[in-house]
Design a protein around this motif. Structure first.
Motif, PDB file in Angstrom:
ATOM      1  N   ARG A   1       9.570 -12.983 -11.510  1.00 25.25           N
ATOM      2  CA  ARG A   1       8.922 -14.299 -11.545  1.00 25.25           C
ATOM      3  C   ARG A   1       7.674 -14.293 -10.669  1.00 25.25           C
ATOM      4  O   ARG A   1       6.631 -14.836 -11.052  1.00 25.25           O
ATOM      5  CB  ARG A   1       9.880 -15.385 -11.043  1.00 25.25           C
ATOM      6  N   ILE A   2       7.780 -13.673  -9.495  1.00 25.59           N
ATOM      7  CA  ILE A   2       6.635 -13.610  -8.583  1.00 25.59           C
ATOM      8  C   ILE A   2       5.573 -12.677  -9.163  1.00 25.59           C
ATOM      9  O   ILE A   2       4.380 -12.993  -9.135  1.00 25.59           O
ATOM     10  CB  ILE A   2       7.087 -13.142  -7.181  1.00 25.59           C
ATOM     11  N   HIS A   3       6.004 -11.558  -9.729  1.00 25.12           N
ATOM     12  CA  HIS A   3       5.059 -10.612 -10.332  1.00 25.12           C
ATOM     13  C   HIS A   3       4.302 -11.271 -11.479  1.00 25.12           C
ATOM     14  O   HIS A   3       3.078 -11.152 -11.582  1.00 25.12           O
ATOM     15  CB  HIS A   3       5.803  -9.358 -10.801  1.00 25.12           C
ATOM     16  N   ASP A   4       5.014 -11.977 -12.356  1.00 19.70           N
ATOM     17  CA  ASP A   4       4.375 -12.643 -13.496  1.00 19.70           C
ATOM     18  C   ASP A   4       3.340 -13.680 -13.046  1.00 19.70           C
ATOM     19  O   ASP A   4       2.291 -13.825 -13.674  1.00 19.70           O
ATOM     20  CB  ASP A   4       5.418 -13.304 -14.394  1.00 19.70           C
ATOM     21  N   ALA A   5       3.641 -14.390 -11.967  1.00 17.04           N
ATOM     22  CA  ALA A   5       2.726 -15.426 -11.480  1.00 17.04           C
ATOM     23  C   ALA A   5       1.497 -14.835 -10.788  1.00 17.04           C
ATOM     24  O   ALA A   5       0.511 -15.543 -10.568  1.00 17.04           O
ATOM     25  CB  ALA A   5       3.461 -16.345 -10.509  1.00 17.04           C
ATOM     26  N   ASN A   6       1.553 -13.545 -10.454  1.00 14.16           N
ATOM     27  CA  ASN A   6       0.462 -12.918  -9.707  1.00 14.16           C
ATOM     28  C   ASN A   6      -0.075 -11.670 -10.389  1.00 14.16           C
ATOM     29  O   ASN A   6      -0.613 -10.782  -9.739  1.00 14.16           O
ATOM     30  CB  ASN A   6       0.956 -12.569  -8.294  1.00 14.16           C
ATOM     31  N   ARG A   7       0.035 -11.593 -11.707  1.00 13.76           N
ATOM     32  CA  ARG A   7      -0.427 -10.399 -12.430  1.00 13.76           C
ATOM     33  C   ARG A   7      -1.915 -10.131 -12.241  1.00 13.76           C
ATOM     34  O   ARG A   7      -2.348  -8.990 -12.371  1.00 13.76           O
ATOM     35  CB  ARG A   7      -0.101 -10.519 -13.911  1.00 13.76           C
ATOM     36  N   ASP A   8      -2.689 -11.152 -11.923  1.00 11.60           N
ATOM     37  CA  ASP A   8      -4.124 -10.951 -11.712  1.00 11.60           C
ATOM     38  C   ASP A   8      -4.408 -10.097 -10.476  1.00 11.60           C
ATOM     39  O   ASP A   8      -5.432  -9.432 -10.411  1.00 11.60           O
ATOM     40  CB  ASP A   8      -4.841 -12.297 -11.588  1.00 11.60           C
ATOM     41  N   GLN A   9      -3.501 -10.069  -9.504  1.00 11.81           N
ATOM     42  CA  GLN A   9      -3.732  -9.286  -8.295  1.00 11.81           C
ATOM     43  C   GLN A   9      -2.676  -8.211  -8.047  1.00 11.81           C
ATOM     44  O   GLN A   9      -2.860  -7.364  -7.177  1.00 11.81           O
ATOM     45  CB  GLN A   9      -3.863 -10.191  -7.076  1.00 11.81           C
ATOM     46  N   ILE A  10      -1.580  -8.213  -8.786  1.00 12.61           N
ATOM     47  CA  ILE A  10      -0.542  -7.180  -8.634  1.00 12.61           C
ATOM     48  C   ILE A  10      -0.477  -6.393  -9.941  1.00 12.61           C
ATOM     49  O   ILE A  10       0.104  -6.841 -10.913  1.00 12.61           O
ATOM     50  CB  ILE A  10       0.842  -7.789  -8.320  1.00 12.61           C
ATOM     51  N   LYS A  11      -1.073  -5.223  -9.938  1.00 17.14           N
ATOM     52  CA  LYS A  11      -1.022  -4.356 -11.121  1.00 17.14           C
ATOM     53  C   LYS A  11       0.282  -3.562 -11.148  1.00 17.14           C
ATOM     54  O   LYS A  11       0.889  -3.372 -12.184  1.00 17.14           O
ATOM     55  CB  LYS A  11      -2.217  -3.390 -11.138  1.00 17.14           C
ATOM     56  N   ASN A  12       0.712  -3.085  -9.978  1.00 13.88           N
ATOM     57  CA  ASN A  12       1.944  -2.313  -9.849  1.00 13.88           C
ATOM     58  C   ASN A  12       2.879  -3.102  -8.923  1.00 13.88           C
ATOM     59  O   ASN A  12       2.558  -3.294  -7.754  1.00 13.88           O
ATOM     60  CB  ASN A  12       1.631  -0.932  -9.257  1.00 13.88           C
ATOM     61  N   PRO A  13       4.032  -3.567  -9.403  1.00 18.89           N
ATOM     62  CA  PRO A  13       4.915  -4.390  -8.562  1.00 18.89           C
ATOM     63  C   PRO A  13       5.470  -3.648  -7.345  1.00 18.89           C
ATOM     64  O   PRO A  13       5.969  -4.283  -6.422  1.00 18.89           O
ATOM     65  CB  PRO A  13       6.037  -4.811  -9.510  1.00 18.89           C
ATOM     66  N   ASP A  14       5.359  -2.326  -7.327  1.00 16.73           N
ATOM     67  CA  ASP A  14       5.815  -1.563  -6.155  1.00 16.73           C
ATOM     68  C   ASP A  14       4.744  -1.473  -5.079  1.00 16.73           C
ATOM     69  O   ASP A  14       5.011  -0.951  -4.001  1.00 16.73           O
ATOM     70  CB  ASP A  14       6.238  -0.153  -6.574  1.00 16.73           C
ATOM     71  N   LEU A  15       3.534  -1.940  -5.378  1.00 16.39           N
ATOM     72  CA  LEU A  15       2.426  -1.835  -4.423  1.00 16.39           C
ATOM     73  C   LEU A  15       1.845  -3.201  -4.104  1.00 16.39           C
ATOM     74  O   LEU A  15       0.949  -3.689  -4.792  1.00 16.39           O
ATOM     75  CB  LEU A  15       1.317  -0.925  -4.985  1.00 16.39           C
ATOM     76  N   ILE A  16       2.381  -3.824  -3.072  1.00 19.34           N
ATOM     77  CA  ILE A  16       1.774  -5.041  -2.547  1.00 19.34           C
ATOM     78  C   ILE A  16       1.324  -4.715  -1.131  1.00 19.34           C
ATOM     79  O   ILE A  16       1.853  -3.801  -0.495  1.00 19.34           O
ATOM     80  CB  ILE A  16       2.731  -6.253  -2.594  1.00 19.34           C
ATOM     81  N   HIS A  17       0.332  -5.450  -0.639  1.00 21.25           N
ATOM     82  CA  HIS A  17      -0.292  -5.097   0.628  1.00 21.25           C
ATOM     83  C   HIS A  17      -0.284  -6.271   1.598  1.00 21.25           C
ATOM     84  O   HIS A  17      -0.457  -7.421   1.172  1.00 21.25           O
ATOM     85  CB  HIS A  17      -1.729  -4.643   0.390  1.00 21.25           C
ATOM     86  N   PRO A  18      -0.112  -5.991   2.899  1.00 21.82           N
ATOM     87  CA  PRO A  18      -0.177  -7.058   3.901  1.00 21.82           C
ATOM     88  C   PRO A  18      -1.495  -7.823   3.774  1.00 21.82           C
ATOM     89  O   PRO A  18      -2.554  -7.238   3.567  1.00 21.82           O
ATOM     90  CB  PRO A  18      -0.096  -6.315   5.226  1.00 21.82           C
ATOM     91  N   GLY A  19      -1.402  -9.131   3.854  1.00 23.42           N
ATOM     92  CA  GLY A  19      -2.576  -9.987   3.760  1.00 23.42           C
ATOM     93  C   GLY A  19      -2.762 -10.597   2.373  1.00 23.42           C
ATOM     94  O   GLY A  19      -3.502 -11.579   2.235  1.00 23.42           O
ATOM     95  N   GLN A  20      -2.097 -10.043   1.347  1.00 19.32           N
ATOM     96  CA  GLN A  20      -2.208 -10.634   0.014  1.00 19.32           C
ATOM     97  C   GLN A  20      -1.574 -12.020   0.020  1.00 19.32           C
ATOM     98  O   GLN A  20      -0.512 -12.216   0.597  1.00 19.32           O
ATOM     99  CB  GLN A  20      -1.475  -9.782  -1.031  1.00 19.32           C
ATOM    100  N   LYS A  21      -2.231 -12.958  -0.630  1.00 17.07           N
ATOM    101  CA  LYS A  21      -1.679 -14.310  -0.765  1.00 17.07           C
ATOM    102  C   LYS A  21      -1.106 -14.435  -2.166  1.00 17.07           C
ATOM    103  O   LYS A  21      -1.833 -14.343  -3.144  1.00 17.07           O
ATOM    104  CB  LYS A  21      -2.749 -15.353  -0.515  1.00 17.07           C
TER     105      LYS A  21
END
Length: 104
Positions: free
Chosen positions: A78-98
């Protein structure tokens, strides 16, 4: 005096005593460690149906964030779908991302 007397230790040094050592702290530390960053959990009022925001901190994963907001780590898509514009790979999120957190 025997031929092996020259190889004997002249004086035995006392062994160090570590019986009073305590774990969990260091006396040689220059300064206490910095506090861990506090994540932005977004609005805290009872807005279960509305979208919230969350700022990623070190050590986060989508499943950890889903567990925090929904109580179920398996709802991370659900979170990945809502943020597909900034999360291309769900295993790679970075500190500071909103991230946008859809309502439950």
């Amino acid at each position: 005096m025997g031929i092996f007397d020259a190889f004997k230790k002249k004086e035995e040094k006392p062994k160090p005593d570590f019986s009073n050592v305590q774990s969990g702290s260091s006396t040689t530390s220059a300064a206490p460690p910095a506090a861990a960053p506090v994540p932005n959990l977004g609005p805290t009022s009872g807005t279960s149906g509305s979208e919230q925001s969350y700022t990623v901190v070190a050590g986060d994963s989508l499943s950890k964030i889903a567990k925090r907001f929904y109580g179920d780590a398996n709802k991370w898509p659900r979170i990945h779908d809502a943020n597909r514009d900034q999360i291309k790979n769900p295993d790679l999120i970075h500190p500071g991302q909103k991230l946008r957190i859809p309502g439950a």
